[in-house]
Design an enzyme around this catalytic site. Structure first.
Site, short mmCIF file in Angstrom:
data_model
loop_
_atom_site.label_atom_id
_atom_site.label_comp_id
_atom_site.label_asym_id
_atom_site.label_seq_id
_atom_site.Cartn_x
_atom_site.Cartn_y
_atom_site.Cartn_z
N TYR A 85 0.85 -1.20 0.00
CA TYR A 85 0.00 0.00 0.00
C TYR A 85 0.89 1.25 0.00
O TYR A 85 0.65 2.18 -0.77
CB TYR A 85 -0.95 0.01 1.22
CG TYR A 85 -1.80 1.26 1.25
CD1 TYR A 85 -2.76 1.50 0.27
CD2 TYR A 85 -1.64 2.22 2.24
CE1 TYR A 85 -3.53 2.66 0.27
CE2 TYR A 85 -2.41 3.38 2.27
CZ TYR A 85 -3.36 3.59 1.27
OH TYR A 85 -4.12 4.74 1.28
N PHE A 132 -12.48 2.88 4.43
CA PHE A 132 -11.12 2.43 4.12
C PHE A 132 -10.72 1.18 4.92
O PHE A 132 -10.22 0.20 4.36
CB PHE A 132 -10.15 3.59 4.39
CG PHE A 132 -8.71 3.30 4.15
CD1 PHE A 132 -8.15 3.46 2.88
CD2 PHE A 132 -7.88 2.88 5.18
CE1 PHE A 132 -6.80 3.20 2.67
CE2 PHE A 132 -6.54 2.62 4.97
CZ PHE A 132 -5.99 2.78 3.71
P1 NDP Z 1 -13.49 4.44 0.91
O1 NDP Z 1 -13.34 2.97 0.96
O2 NDP Z 1 -14.52 5.08 1.77
O3 NDP Z 1 -13.73 4.90 -0.62
C1 NDP Z 1 -13.02 4.32 -1.67
C2 NDP Z 1 -13.66 4.73 -2.99
O4 NDP Z 1 -12.88 4.19 -4.06
C3 NDP Z 1 -15.07 4.21 -3.13
O5 NDP Z 1 -15.90 5.21 -3.65
C4 NDP Z 1 -14.94 3.05 -4.12
O6 NDP Z 1 -16.11 2.99 -4.93
C5 NDP Z 1 -13.74 3.52 -4.97
N1 NDP Z 1 -13.06 2.40 -5.58
C6 NDP Z 1 -12.38 1.41 -4.93
N2 NDP Z 1 -11.94 0.49 -5.80
C7 NDP Z 1 -12.36 0.91 -7.05
C8 NDP Z 1 -12.23 0.36 -8.35
N3 NDP Z 1 -11.59 -0.78 -8.58
N4 NDP Z 1 -12.79 1.04 -9.38
C9 NDP Z 1 -13.47 2.18 -9.16
N5 NDP Z 1 -13.60 2.75 -7.94
C10 NDP Z 1 -13.07 2.10 -6.90
O7 NDP Z 1 -12.04 5.04 1.24
P2 NDP Z 1 -11.47 6.54 1.35
O8 NDP Z 1 -12.50 7.54 1.04
O9 NDP Z 1 -10.78 6.61 2.64
O10 NDP Z 1 -10.37 6.47 0.21
C11 NDP Z 1 -10.28 7.39 -0.85
C12 NDP Z 1 -8.82 7.61 -1.19
O11 NDP Z 1 -8.17 8.21 -0.07
C13 NDP Z 1 -8.04 6.34 -1.51
O12 NDP Z 1 -7.17 6.60 -2.59
C14 NDP Z 1 -7.25 6.09 -0.23
O13 NDP Z 1 -6.07 5.38 -0.48
C15 NDP Z 1 -6.97 7.53 0.20
N6 NDP Z 1 -6.61 7.73 1.60
C16 NDP Z 1 -7.45 7.30 2.61
C17 NDP Z 1 -7.09 7.51 3.92
C18 NDP Z 1 -7.90 7.01 5.07
O14 NDP Z 1 -7.36 6.91 6.19
N7 NDP Z 1 -9.19 6.73 4.89
C19 NDP Z 1 -5.85 8.23 4.26
C20 NDP Z 1 -5.06 8.62 3.13
C21 NDP Z 1 -5.45 8.39 1.85
P3 NDP Z 1 -16.84 1.65 -5.39
O15 NDP Z 1 -16.58 0.61 -4.35
O16 NDP Z 1 -18.29 2.06 -5.53
O17 NDP Z 1 -16.22 1.36 -6.70
C1 8X3 Z 2 -4.46 5.70 4.64
C2 8X3 Z 2 -3.75 6.04 5.90
O1 8X3 Z 2 -2.11 5.16 7.67
O2 8X3 Z 2 -3.82 3.62 6.86
O3 8X3 Z 2 -3.71 6.02 3.51
O4 8X3 Z 2 -1.96 4.21 5.47
S1 8X3 Z 2 -2.87 4.69 6.49
#
Ligand code: NDP
Ligand code: 8X3
Length: 250
Positions: A152, A189
């Protein structure tokens, strides 16, 4: 910002959904992408009261589906001013020697290759118009590697490298490119990372994690700066978090 058009990937949940809601408040027309059609429909219905909304259902891992979906946009949504490359997740949290190869594929295919496919489909119209703004959602995991984060973290390091590469290559075209890198945000997430296991519930306990709305407001701030200002890279932690592994919990 009113009347501009933004394409947001991963708009069915978490940061992407909150960003759609924030943009709608400011009258930005929305192209909302994800795989869960029911959610896309519900969000579209809610936000259509504030702005124009179009939904695209495709898996970012599927190159052809991604190109076809974006090519299918109707004329009134064809001009994309703002691209938010947000779709992504972690899959698993295992030491490298125990890692699940399918999890590795998912993270590299979605977080890295999916971001590239969507960008490839959108960038040509931006270079042609010599304008546009791309925001890639990276992570604190793209700045620092933590135990069991291996693949990741690699995928998010790649997002930051791709962001820098895009900014350099798109510089002659006046296109803004930046990365927003959150620490812990309370979304689905961890449900995805731990495949629904109860351990996911503990990730956000004992401290106040960032909320998706916190990141959405920062994204809106970033896209609404004057045309000569580009926020290139931003690291955002909850106050209780000092690094990936240092979190002050009660
Ligand atoms: P969520 O799981 O709440 O949302 C993830 C989103 O990505 C969903 O809308 C999902 O939609 C979409 N998605 C996942 N896989 C696919 C795919 N194969 N094709 C199309 N869409 C996809 O997570 P977050 O909102 O937390 O994550 C959003 C971004 O933020 C990510 O890139 C994550 O790595 C990043 N991030 C998150 C953090 C956290 O702590 N939550 C911290 C730092 C970064 P659907 O399933 O409907 O396709
Ligand atoms: C999501 C935050 O700390 O789980 O990117 O990697 S962490």
């Amino acid at each position: 910002m009113k009347g501009k058009t933004a394409l947001i990937t991963g708009a069915t949940s978490g940061i992407g959904r909150a960003t759609a809601e924030e943009f709608a408040k400011h009258g930005i027309n929305l192209i909302l992408c994800g795989r869960r059609q029911e959610r896309l429909d519900t969000i579209q219905q809610a936000l259509e009261k504030e702005t124009d909304v179009y939904t695209l259902n495709f898996d970012v891992r599927d190159k052809d589906a991604t190109f076809n979906a974006i090519a299918s946009l109707p004329d009134n949504f064809k001009t994309i001013d703002i691209l938010i490359n947000n779709a992504g997740n972690a899959h698993g949290l295992d030491p490298i020697q125990n890692g699940n190869v399918d999890d590795w594929d998912a993270m590299m295919d979605i977080n890295v290759k999916g971001l590239l496919y969507v960008s490839k489909a959108v960038i040509p119209q931006m270079t042609e118009r010599q304008s546009g703004h791309i925001i890639n959602i990276g992570s604190s995991a793209g700045k620092e590697v933590y135990a069991k984060g291996n693949v990741y973290c690699a995928s998010k390091h790649a997002v930051i490298a791709i962001t820098e590469g895009m900014r350099i290559d798109l510089n002659p075209f006046g296109i803004k490119v930046g990365a927003i890198n959150p620490g812990l945000v309370e979304t689905e997430f961890s449900q995805v990372r731990f495949k629904g296991d109860a351990v996911a519930d503990n990730v956000y306990k004992g401290y106040k994690a960032l909320q998706p709305e916190d990141i959405a407001e920062i994204i809106y701030f970033t896209i609404s700066r004057p045309s000569h200002v580009n926020i290139a890279d931003l690291l955002v932690f909850p106050t209780a978090q000092a690094s990936s592994s240092i979190i002050s919990k009660s």
